[in-house]
Design a protein around this motif. Structure first.
Motif, mmCIF file in Angstrom:
data_model
loop_
_atom_site.group_PDB
_atom_site.id
_atom_site.type_symbol
_atom_site.label_atom_id
_atom_site.label_comp_id
_atom_site.label_asym_id
_atom_site.label_seq_id
_atom_site.Cartn_x
_atom_site.Cartn_y
_atom_site.Cartn_z
ATOM 1 N N LYS A 62 -7.512 -4.502 7.732
ATOM 2 C CA LYS A 62 -8.390 -3.657 6.705
ATOM 3 C C LYS A 62 -9.938 -4.196 7.036
ATOM 4 O O LYS A 62 -10.194 -5.296 7.504
ATOM 5 C CB LYS A 62 -8.291 -4.008 5.266
ATOM 6 C CG LYS A 62 -8.915 -3.194 4.363
ATOM 7 C CD LYS A 62 -8.436 -3.522 2.790
ATOM 8 C CE LYS A 62 -8.853 -2.683 1.759
ATOM 9 N NZ LYS A 62 -8.423 -2.695 0.505
ATOM 10 N N THR B 189 -5.064 -6.237 -2.281
ATOM 11 C CA THR B 189 -3.661 -5.709 -1.796
ATOM 12 C C THR B 189 -2.764 -6.749 -1.326
ATOM 13 O O THR B 189 -3.263 -7.731 -0.563
ATOM 14 C CB THR B 189 -3.953 -4.732 -0.641
ATOM 15 O OG1 THR B 189 -5.111 -3.750 -1.188
ATOM 16 C CG2 THR B 189 -2.671 -3.753 -0.535
ATOM 17 N N GLY C 64 -7.722 -12.069 -5.118
ATOM 18 C CA GLY C 64 -8.556 -11.515 -4.342
ATOM 19 C C GLY C 64 -8.947 -12.549 -2.880
ATOM 20 O O GLY C 64 -8.737 -13.709 -3.304
ATOM 21 N N ARG D 167 0.854 -1.246 -0.076
ATOM 22 C CA ARG D 167 0.189 0.014 -0.017
ATOM 23 C C ARG D 167 0.793 1.278 0.141
ATOM 24 O O ARG D 167 0.368 2.129 -0.465
ATOM 25 C CB ARG D 167 -0.894 0.123 1.220
ATOM 26 C CG ARG D 167 -2.104 -1.175 1.254
ATOM 27 C CD ARG D 167 -2.464 -1.193 2.794
ATOM 28 N NE ARG D 167 -1.501 -1.000 3.773
ATOM 29 C CZ ARG D 167 -1.829 -0.827 4.937
ATOM 30 N NH1 ARG D 167 -2.875 -0.552 5.448
ATOM 31 N NH2 ARG D 167 -0.778 -0.747 6.021
ATOM 32 N N VAL E 241 -13.336 -5.006 5.170
ATOM 33 C CA VAL E 241 -13.639 -5.216 3.896
ATOM 34 C C VAL E 241 -14.884 -6.114 3.743
ATOM 35 O O VAL E 241 -15.039 -7.003 4.667
ATOM 36 C CB VAL E 241 -12.652 -6.478 3.248
ATOM 37 C CG1 VAL E 241 -12.878 -7.055 2.198
ATOM 38 C CG2 VAL E 241 -11.261 -5.715 3.323
ATOM 39 N N ARG F 160 -14.244 -8.999 -0.922
ATOM 40 C CA ARG F 160 -12.765 -9.173 -1.148
ATOM 41 C C ARG F 160 -11.840 -8.090 -1.442
ATOM 42 O O ARG F 160 -12.323 -6.970 -1.759
ATOM 43 C CB ARG F 160 -12.783 -10.263 -2.575
ATOM 44 C CG ARG F 160 -13.269 -11.622 -2.561
ATOM 45 C CD ARG F 160 -12.968 -12.268 -3.650
ATOM 46 N NE ARG F 160 -13.547 -13.457 -3.514
ATOM 47 C CZ ARG F 160 -13.454 -14.528 -4.384
ATOM 48 N NH1 ARG F 160 -12.572 -14.498 -5.473
ATOM 49 N NH2 ARG F 160 -14.074 -15.855 -4.122
ATOM 50 N N THR F 161 -10.665 -8.141 -1.225
ATOM 51 C CA THR F 161 -9.821 -7.159 -1.431
ATOM 52 C C THR F 161 -8.445 -7.838 -2.077
ATOM 53 O O THR F 161 -8.439 -8.972 -2.189
ATOM 54 C CB THR F 161 -9.125 -6.486 -0.023
ATOM 55 O OG1 THR F 161 -8.154 -5.457 -0.234
ATOM 56 C CG2 THR F 161 -8.429 -7.487 0.928
ATOM 57 N N ARG G 129 -4.615 -9.811 8.563
ATOM 58 C CA ARG G 129 -3.642 -9.996 7.429
ATOM 59 C C ARG G 129 -2.153 -10.155 7.891
ATOM 60 O O ARG G 129 -1.179 -10.251 7.046
ATOM 61 C CB ARG G 129 -3.747 -8.703 6.486
ATOM 62 C CG ARG G 129 -4.971 -8.462 5.963
ATOM 63 C CD ARG G 129 -5.093 -7.638 4.744
ATOM 64 N NE ARG G 129 -4.980 -6.333 4.883
ATOM 65 C CZ ARG G 129 -5.044 -5.465 3.996
ATOM 66 N NH1 ARG G 129 -5.425 -5.765 2.661
ATOM 67 N NH2 ARG G 129 -4.645 -4.136 4.105
ATOM 68 N N HIS H 56 -5.870 -7.523 -11.314
ATOM 69 C CA HIS H 56 -7.004 -7.262 -10.579
ATOM 70 C C HIS H 56 -8.212 -6.973 -11.107
ATOM 71 O O HIS H 56 -9.154 -7.492 -10.840
ATOM 72 C CB HIS H 56 -6.558 -5.965 -9.562
ATOM 73 C CG HIS H 56 -5.613 -6.168 -8.542
ATOM 74 N ND1 HIS H 56 -5.047 -5.164 -7.826
ATOM 75 C CD2 HIS H 56 -5.058 -7.377 -8.342
ATOM 76 C CE1 HIS H 56 -4.322 -5.696 -6.793
ATOM 77 N NE2 HIS H 56 -4.078 -6.893 -7.348
ATOM 78 N N GLY I 87 -10.546 -12.965 1.214
ATOM 79 C CA GLY I 87 -11.392 -12.362 2.203
ATOM 80 C C GLY I 87 -10.765 -12.719 3.780
ATOM 81 O O GLY I 87 -9.760 -13.008 3.744
#
Length: 904
Positions: free
Chosen positions: A726, A734, A751, A51, A728, A731-732, A702, A186, A753
């Motif tokens: 995060k 990063t 992606g 990030r 969420v 899905r993310t 994470r 992505h 979760g």
């Protein structure tokens, strides 16, 4: 905070690399050559965080860059080079083509540097012509030529380059940067995810699944492509797969005749998910067809139960939530009712209630089809409160629930029968009351009080059984209008909940608040005597539930009282920065520093995390800081570090945190060596509870690993450092975390979760029992670790029994399909045979004996000296910040937006 307010290690320096040394394992496991090899365990790599932005450092600053069309030979050469890297092997052909299409041609002159060792990485390169040398610590290690590639790790995250690369002659290179690469990966993954999600949401068969259940199905679907005239299913074959048409058109054939056609969005084979039956038609593709398929076995594995049973459970729950009386029950109570309910299949005109039946004997819920009241006399004349129901009972309706819960003697004057085939859930009044623990009205009243107690910070982390003890000790008292319950000058040791009426709260004759039903006040008096500083007067005649301090103290022992006192200290949001004195520095991270402080008056300890505005601007981490605060504000759990409040000034931002005393788990593991089954089970069960608390708030941690966990003075783990967590929903993409603990779906960028955290838990359980991580234990280069995570199979030391339950839990959590890790849901994970013997409720309130207690360190002298100095805490913070001076490029385009930090 109690007496254990010291740290025997440095728990806040979570990103520091540490080594774990196995001193001797002979007391716990058989001697084995494998054990001795663990004594030289490699250091774990630092956390990676995709990030953060670099400080305007760019690759190949002297290069001439052109975006020219690639010849077929260029594409072939690039494709051959990409085959060498796992990063590209996991891409689809479309994604590979797009990555190649976005590559630009760099021309580098002889002697020019492409990038330097320890600079942040950003680009991946494939050499088209020429040669380059690879230099590590000023020594040439390799020479690369046309067709070779380098710098691939930069496409995942901005880890510092491990070598310098310089051109040995004029060289051309095809290159793609991280931002472009991640955008390609992505965008396509997100597009497929959104498409599949839309399909699931629009299929009536799945409408009764919860959002979480629908989400879990997304990874279970498989893609099939069929050419025209292909028989997808044959009439009379076993039904194994359910299909959804994503593209194309099919014909439904019966006895050689076309019955109908289906196209995009239609589905067939749903009986395969519900029943073990044969196909009743043949499906033939008319065009090129793309289908998503789902097997009944995969569905049951993902959701932890048969699909039919899940539909029933969800339907019954929806019906209770729609019912005016039953919707006041807790989720746990509804689940218990469902567990004790029996579901019956009724044929057309089959009776549910006979004429003359007393309707309050059984609760009946329609979960499929509908029912009819057969009496020609309108049902409204039998009971006027049924006016909204009419002559039929449809899906999700509870028959006569008011009569059932009030035990009415209403007798039916005719039968109630099924219209066509219908399914109903049935439970007797005896089983119903046994399920919820008593009569409905009493239980609802207790539920209302319970919901209030859970909102009160003092009680929010108590177990259900402890909260019930408080409810049972409450007494209902009437207070007349205008007669003060207590005043600012009087003593009062009662906690109150308003049952009915209206109360006025005054401070120095000024009205500051009005309380009505289910408001509460004076809870601090249960722990701190004479703590109230206001007057309470009933505005109307009022009825209040009350609990005295004496009754409260009889319920809980001194250990629980000490825990509650600590929680009260952590709720003091009146603390100012000038109220604190500096004790020592706890840790230094990439972005912030953490210091131990003490309150000048109460001497209570707090950790304070500081982040300078220069660093925030330099690294562009504004969003990260705000997110960390938001995450911490959402958390309140005895095994999670608590945020007290935040400050800010013109120089930096501050997070005032609970000071977690003890020893970090990484050092505990070195001290305990290899953990036995019971020790591993204790810590793992604690982490399941912690993750459940996080995930129920849509928070992904994470970076679950021993370095981010402190074993507190009570011997329980406490999760710290939420810098890369995060919030969420869905899905993310990063890429963040520590490579040894990162799951495949994070590395691949597909992606992910909340199930990503359970992979990390699986790694830790393996580490507890086997004295090392399963993938990349002898590696410290992220790329090498990632390769093993994606491709290597699990290998256990010789002392791990192949038949042990510990292997089963590890293999479930380290399943490369994220859906499989929980076994359907968190309760299924808790019910895993490996966790047998765990008292989950006692564990949640720290009433289970822990395997290890850190030795507390006395800080009396340090506190005394700090109070004597009485120096501004900012002076010590400034000294630390000078050591890691950040230079901001004067040409940088980064700017700080006004008001971005108003939440602080």
């Amino acid at each position: 905070m109690g007496s254990c307010m010291v740290s025997t290690s440095n728990p806040y320096t979570s990103s520091m690399a540490k080594g774990r040394v196995i001193k001797s394992a002979s007391a716990k496991i058989p001697k084995s050559p494998e054990v001795s090899t663990r004594s030289k365990k490699k250091l774990k790599t630092h956390v990676v965080d995709n990030r953060k932005k670099s400080l305007d450092i760019v690759d190949a600053p002297s290069a001439v860059i052109e975006n020219r069309e690639k010849l077929p030979k260029d594409i072939k050469m690039i494709e051959k080079s990409l085959e060498k890297h796992f990063l590209f092997n996991n891409l689809t052909e479309v994604q590979k083509a797009l990555v190649i299409n976005h590559m630009e041609l760099y021309t580098i002159n002889h002697g020019d540097t492409i990038f330097k060792q320890k600079d942040p990485g950003n680009n991946f390169y494939v050499i088209a012509t020429g040669k380059v040398e690879v230099i590590i610590n000023d020594k040439r290690k390799n020479i690369l030529k046309a067709g070779d590639s380098f710098g691939e790790l930069a496409l995942l995250h901005g880890t510092l380059r491990s070598a310098t690369v310089r051109a040995l002659e004029k060289t051309t290179l095809w290159s793609v940067d991280r931002q472009t690469f991640r955008k390609v990966v992505h965008s396509i993954n997100l597009m497929h995810y959104n498409e599949n999600k839309a399909f699931i949401e629009n299929i009536p068969l799945f409408n009764l699944l919860t959002k979480d259940q629908q989400e879990s199905l997304l990874t279970m679907f498989r893609v099939h492509k069929f050419t025209p005239d292909f028989k997808i299913v044959n009439d009379g074959d076993p039904g194994e797969l359910f299909y959804v048409i994503k593209e194309g058109e099919v014909a439904v054939m019966k006895d050689g005749n076309e019955i109908r056609r289906m196209k995009k969005g239609d589905y067939f084979g749903e009986q395969a998910l519900l029943y073990d039956c044969l196909r009743t038609a043949t499906i033939v593709s008319l065009t090129n067809v793309t289908c998503l398929s789902l097997s009944g076995t995969a569905l049951s594995t993902a959701l932890g139960n048969s699909f039919q049973r899940i539909i029933y459970r969800n339907s019954l729950k929806i019906a209770m939530e729609k019912d005016e009386g039953l919707n006041k029950l807790t989720n746990e109570q509804k689940e218990k009712i469902i567990e004790n309910m029996k579901v019956y299949t009724l044929s057309n005109d089959e009776k549910v209630f006979d004429k003359g039946s007393v309707v309050s004997k059984f609760l009946v819920i329609v979960v499929k089809g509908s029912l009819r009241y057969n009496n020609p006399k309108p049902i409204e004349e039998i009971r006027t409160s049924l006016e909204d129901l009419g002559q039929e009972f449809s899906l999700f309706q509870c028959l006569f629930s008011k009569e059932f819960t009030t035990k009415s003697e209403l007798i039916l004057e005719s039968d109630i029968v099924s219209i066509g085939e219908s399914h109903v859930g049935v439970i007797s009044i005896e089983d119903f009351e046994s399920s919820i623990g008593g009569e409905l009205n009493t239980i609802i009243q207790h539920n209302n009080i319970l919901s209030i107690l859970k909102k009160i910070p003092l009680f929010s982390t108590m177990s259900q059984s402890d909260l019930k003890k408080i409810i049972n000790a409450l007494k209902l008292i009437n207070y007349p209008q205008s007669e003060p319950i207590f005043t600012e000058t009087s003593q009062n040791s009662f906690f109150f909940i308003v049952n009915s009426g209206e109360l006025s709260i005054y401070k120095s004759t000024k009205l500051i608040q009005t309380l009505t039903s289910y408001n509460y006040f004076n809870e601090r008096s249960l722990i701190l005597p004479d703590s109230q500083n206001y007057t309470v007067i009933p505005k109307t005649e009022s009825e209040l539930w009350s609990l005295s301090r004496d009754s409260f103290l009889k319920i809980f022992d001194e250990t629980v009282q000490a825990q509650l006192l600590s929680r009260i200290e952590l709720q003091d949001d009146s603390i100012k920065i000038e109220d604190l004195v500096y004790i020592k520095t706890l840790g230094k991270g990439t972005f912030g520093n953490v210091f131990l402080t003490a309150h000048k008056s109460t001497h209570a300890f707090y950790a304070i995390k500081t982040v300078s505005r220069k660093k925030i601007l330099a690294y562009q981490i504004h969003t990260n800081i705000l997110l960390e605060r938001k995450v911490l504000m959402n958390l309140d759990h005895p095994m999670i570090m608590k945020l007290v409040k935040t400050f800010k000034d013109n120089t930096r931002l501050y997070l005032l945190l609970e000071y977690v005393s003890g020893m970090d788990l990484f050092d505990v593991l070195r001290k305990l060596n290899i953990l036995n089954e019971e020790e591993s089970k204790f810590y793992a069960a604690c982490f399941v509870n912690i993750l459940d608390h996080l995930h129920s708030r849509d928070i992904i941690y994470r970076d679950l690993k021993p370095e981010n966990i402190v074993i507190d003075c009570e011997g329980y783990p406490k999760l710290i450092d939420f810098g890369i967590s995060k919030i969420v929903k869905g899905r993310t993409f990063t890429i963040v975390g520590t490579p040894h603990y990162m799951p495949p779906e994070v590395i691949e960028g597909k992606g992910y979760g909340t199930s990503a955290d359970f992979w990390s838990l699986g790694i830790m359980i393996y580490e507890f029992l086997c004295a090392g991580v399963p993938f990349g234990d002898d590696e410290d280069e992220p790329y090498a670790i990632y390769e093993q995570v994606l491709a290597m199979r699990l290998i256990y030391p010789s002392w791990i029994d192949p038949r042990s339950h510990s292997r089963k839990i590890i293999e479930q959590l380290l399943n490369r399909n994220p859906v499989m890790r929980l076994g359907g849901c968190i309760e299924n994970l808790r019910a895993h045979v490996w966790f047998s013997g765990i008292n989950w409720e006692k564990l949640s309130v720290k009433q289970v004996k822990p395997p290890f207690l850190p030795e507390p360190e006395k800080l009396d002298r340090e506190i005394h000296e700090a109070l004597q100095r009485n120096s501004r805490i900012e002076e010590y913070i400034e000294k630390e910040e000078i050591k890691d001076y950040i230079k901001i490029n004067e040409k940088s385009t980064f700017q700080e937006q006004e008001g971005w930090d108003e939440e602080f």
